[in-house]
Design an enzyme around this catalytic site. Sequence first.
Site, short mmCIF file in Angstrom:
data_model
loop_
_atom_site.label_atom_id
_atom_site.label_comp_id
_atom_site.label_asym_id
_atom_site.label_seq_id
_atom_site.Cartn_x
_atom_site.Cartn_y
_atom_site.Cartn_z
N GLY A 1 0.81 -1.20 0.00
CA GLY A 1 0.00 0.00 0.00
C GLY A 1 0.85 1.26 0.00
O GLY A 1 0.33 2.36 -0.04
N CYS A 2 2.15 1.08 0.04
CA CYS A 2 3.08 2.22 -0.01
C CYS A 2 3.58 2.37 -1.43
O CYS A 2 3.83 1.38 -2.12
CB CYS A 2 4.27 1.99 0.92
SG CYS A 2 3.84 1.90 2.65
N GLU A 3 3.75 3.60 -1.85
CA GLU A 3 4.31 3.87 -3.16
C GLU A 3 5.77 3.42 -3.21
O GLU A 3 6.26 2.91 -4.20
CB GLU A 3 4.20 5.36 -3.46
CG GLU A 3 4.67 5.76 -4.83
CD GLU A 3 4.44 7.23 -5.09
OE1 GLU A 3 4.46 7.61 -6.26
OE2 GLU A 3 4.26 8.01 -4.13
#
Length: 140
Positions: free
Chosen positions: A48-50
């Site tokens: 969910g993190c870039e």
Amino acid sequence: MLPPINTIIENFEIVEDEHMRLEYLIELGRALPPLPENLRTDANRIHGCESQVWIDIAVEEADGTKRLALQGFSDSFIVRGFVALMIALYNGKTPREAAEIDGLDLFRQLHFGGHVTSKRSNGVRSMVDRIHHDAVRLAA
């Protein structure tokens, strides 16, 4: 070595310039010890993190009390600073204490919400969710 979370909060409250706040955040990330390659696993990856983010959550026991021991890393300097904030907030807490902490409150208290991309905000939310989930599981 990271300063205690109260010191970090006080330092952010003193610094009003947004550029200097980001510099301090990056400095916190640089203070993190390197995360060993063997802990950069898919199980420790925060989805969910870039950016690529890993947080290892272990339990250490001293005097019959279990406490969380967190380590983390990101390939982004700014996100590594957010990892440092989460480690400073949760490290050394009992699983029950950690389960009751909302890391997003810290994010809001430090006024990062309006100055950070939505993808980075989602990444912080994913970190908090993961730490909370593991803390609840370990407290059971």
